[in-house]
Design a protein around this motif. Structure first.
Motif, short mmCIF file in Angstrom:
data_model
loop_
_atom_site.label_atom_id
_atom_site.label_comp_id
_atom_site.label_asym_id
_atom_site.label_seq_id
_atom_site.Cartn_x
_atom_site.Cartn_y
_atom_site.Cartn_z
N HIS A 89 46.64 34.39 27.06
CA HIS A 89 46.66 35.08 28.36
C HIS A 89 48.10 35.23 28.86
O HIS A 89 48.49 36.29 29.35
N THR B 299 45.00 37.23 36.56
CA THR B 299 44.07 36.19 36.13
C THR B 299 44.74 34.83 36.31
O THR B 299 45.97 34.72 36.31
N LYS C 36 50.23 43.27 34.09
CA LYS C 36 49.37 42.09 34.11
C LYS C 36 50.19 40.89 34.55
O LYS C 36 51.29 40.67 34.05
N LYS D 287 45.69 42.88 43.83
CA LYS D 287 44.57 43.80 43.76
C LYS D 287 44.86 45.07 44.56
O LYS D 287 44.58 46.18 44.12
N GLU E 38 46.51 43.83 37.54
CA GLU E 38 45.56 42.86 36.99
C GLU E 38 46.12 41.45 37.14
O GLU E 38 47.29 41.19 36.79
#
Length: 181
Positions: free
Chosen positions: A64, A35, A2, A28, A33
């Protein structure tokens, strides 16, 4: 894996949001992942506010970051330094117990009409030392003469720069993997 991104610019069509969209597309393709954390609503850092408890939006953003394996900071240079909004967010994050930058891989990216955010990035590196983050040394993503490399929506259109960001992300992923061991 992430990865979380933060833009040091709040403008809707910011080139730095465009950099993060380019980062998202690269990640991607790799099945990673990604964000983006919004820091626009953070209050100005104030120890009195902090003593009453971390603001909810700061806590959510920090969560996050804490869950991420690596962080991408995309920010312009304001007055030869870091943008106020990014510095404010980093000040908030530095006050959280078990702050999320500690021991994490970080890639710094930026664009400008001139030198490509070099001075801002060097100041960010100094701040990140305090946060005990590990900054990717090479390649440095300093997109100079940015006016001709982004469209009116802030999207990066220069193929060479897009490929270069891919190389920087490969270095970030490699560093994050090394730090996990």
């Amino acid at each position: 894996m992430k990865i979380v991104g933060i833009s040091g610019s709040l403008r809707k069509n910011s080139t730095h949001a465009g950099i993060l969209r380019t980062v998202a597309a690269h990640l991607k393709e790799k099945g990673i992942e990604f964000t983006v954390v919004d820091i626009g609503g953070f209050p100005l850092y104030d120890q009195d506010i902090n003593d009453q408890g971390l603001p909810v939006n700061v806590q959510q953003a920090h969560e996050h970051l804490a869950q991420a394996d690596a962080i991408v900071l995309a920010s312009p240079e304001y007055n030869y330094s870091v943008t106020g909004v990014l510095k404010n967010a980093l000040d908030w994050f530095s006050r959280v117990e078990n702050q999320a930058f500690n021991g994490k891989a970080v890639s710094i990216m930026g664009a400008s009409p001139g030198m490509g955010t070099a001075r801002s990035q060097y100041h960010l590196r100094q701040i990140l030392v305090f946060l005990n983050a590990f900054v990717v040394n090479k390649p440095e993503v300093m997109i100079a003469q940015a006016g001709g490399k982004f469209d009116d929506s802030g999207d990066l259109t220069d193929e060479g720069t897009i490929a270069f960001i891919g190389k920087a992300l490969t270095s970030l992923i490699k560093l994050a993997d090394q730090l996990k061991k």
